[in-house]
Design an enzyme around this catalytic site. Sequence first.
Site, PDB file in Angstrom:
ATOM      1  N   THR A 191       0.790  -1.077  -0.149  1.00 55.30           N
ATOM      2  CA  THR A 191      -0.011  -0.150  -0.057  1.00 55.30           C
ATOM      3  C   THR A 191       0.802   1.147   0.021  1.00 55.30           C
ATOM      4  O   THR A 191       2.033   1.137   0.523  1.00 55.30           O
ATOM      5  CB  THR A 191      -1.082   0.162   1.128  1.00 55.30           C
ATOM      6  OG1 THR A 191      -0.124   0.049   2.152  1.00 55.30           O
ATOM      7  CG2 THR A 191      -2.019  -1.176   1.265  1.00 55.30           C
ATOM      8  N   VAL A 220       1.085   4.468   1.675  1.00 55.11           N
ATOM      9  CA  VAL A 220       1.792   5.066   2.780  1.00 55.11           C
ATOM     10  C   VAL A 220       2.649   4.136   3.242  1.00 55.11           C
ATOM     11  O   VAL A 220       3.703   4.387   3.888  1.00 55.11           O
ATOM     12  CB  VAL A 220       0.685   5.731   3.464  1.00 55.11           C
ATOM     13  CG1 VAL A 220       0.915   6.204   5.065  1.00 55.11           C
ATOM     14  CG2 VAL A 220      -0.488   6.375   2.979  1.00 55.11           C
ATOM     15  N   CYS A 221       2.007   2.900   3.651  1.00 50.97           N
ATOM     16  CA  CYS A 221       3.045   1.965   4.338  1.00 50.97           C
ATOM     17  C   CYS A 221       4.368   1.778   3.394  1.00 50.97           C
ATOM     18  O   CYS A 221       5.386   1.535   4.069  1.00 50.97           O
ATOM     19  CB  CYS A 221       2.252   0.647   4.110  1.00 50.97           C
ATOM     20  SG  CYS A 221       0.648   0.353   5.322  1.00 50.97           S
ATOM     21  N   THR A 222       4.398   1.759   2.106  1.00 47.18           N
ATOM     22  CA  THR A 222       5.646   1.643   1.509  1.00 47.18           C
ATOM     23  C   THR A 222       6.592   2.676   1.742  1.00 47.18           C
ATOM     24  O   THR A 222       7.923   2.618   1.783  1.00 47.18           O
ATOM     25  CB  THR A 222       5.327   1.238  -0.104  1.00 47.18           C
ATOM     26  OG1 THR A 222       4.506   0.072   0.000  1.00 47.18           O
ATOM     27  CG2 THR A 222       6.509   0.983  -0.742  1.00 47.18           C
ATOM     28  N   MET A 277       8.034   2.489   5.024  1.00 45.50           N
ATOM     29  CA  MET A 277       9.162   1.276   5.171  1.00 45.50           C
ATOM     30  C   MET A 277      10.437   1.902   4.807  1.00 45.50           C
ATOM     31  O   MET A 277      11.409   1.444   5.051  1.00 45.50           O
ATOM     32  CB  MET A 277       8.768   0.072   4.516  1.00 45.50           C
ATOM     33  CG  MET A 277       7.731  -0.742   5.235  1.00 45.50           C
ATOM     34  SD  MET A 277       8.344  -1.428   7.007  1.00 45.50           S
ATOM     35  CE  MET A 277       6.979  -2.430   7.446  1.00 45.50           C
TER      36      MET A 277
END
Length: 218
Positions: A42, A44-46, A49
């Site tokens: 997704t 935002v998550c990427t 990270m």
Amino acid sequence: MAVRINQAVPDFNAVSDVGRLRFLSWIGNNWAILFSHPQDFTGVCTTEMSAVTQMSKQWSERNTKVMGLSADCTDTHKNWKQDIEALACQPAAFPIISDQNFELAKMFGMLPEDAFKSDGSLRSNIRTVRTLFIIGPDKRLKLSMFYPSNVGRNWAEVLRALDALHTAAKNSVAMPANWKLGEDVIVPSVISDKDAKIKFGKVKAILPYVRSTKLPQK
């Protein structure tokens, strides 16, 4: 129920993209950051990270280990890391654990209110919120942050907070608003004026209960 500040964090076994891990053994004598994500692959998550990956030197300098968490499986984590590393332009040298049954999400209070039915059971298609826990070498929770799934964390603030926790633990001081590493600190109210001068030397009383001082240079 969420883990509270100064509470000993629970131990657990988990599978990750780098193998099975025992949480407290993995921490060892280090500081640690455990942070959750709603889902792999997704937007935002990427970006988050990737930001954590790019800060690998800062984590190492602060004797801090980082561990991600997502409900997806470890094979998905491994594939996702390829995108994370491509965006970060460097290897993602930290584990991402799998919490497919949401056991850890429930244990650490990572779920939003609407994840639960009236009888307390979990709804389908739920996601964790963006939680973050900073844990000390004593295995106790020092700081927690909670963000909704649609708002990415400010990792510069996480680093600033980590520096504040390190400084407070080492020097028995407190940090004012917006404090950054190298700036003046606050003398805790439990230390008398006399003892403060002995311990820190020059102390500036902004108000009778707001006393600032410089930390000794290394």
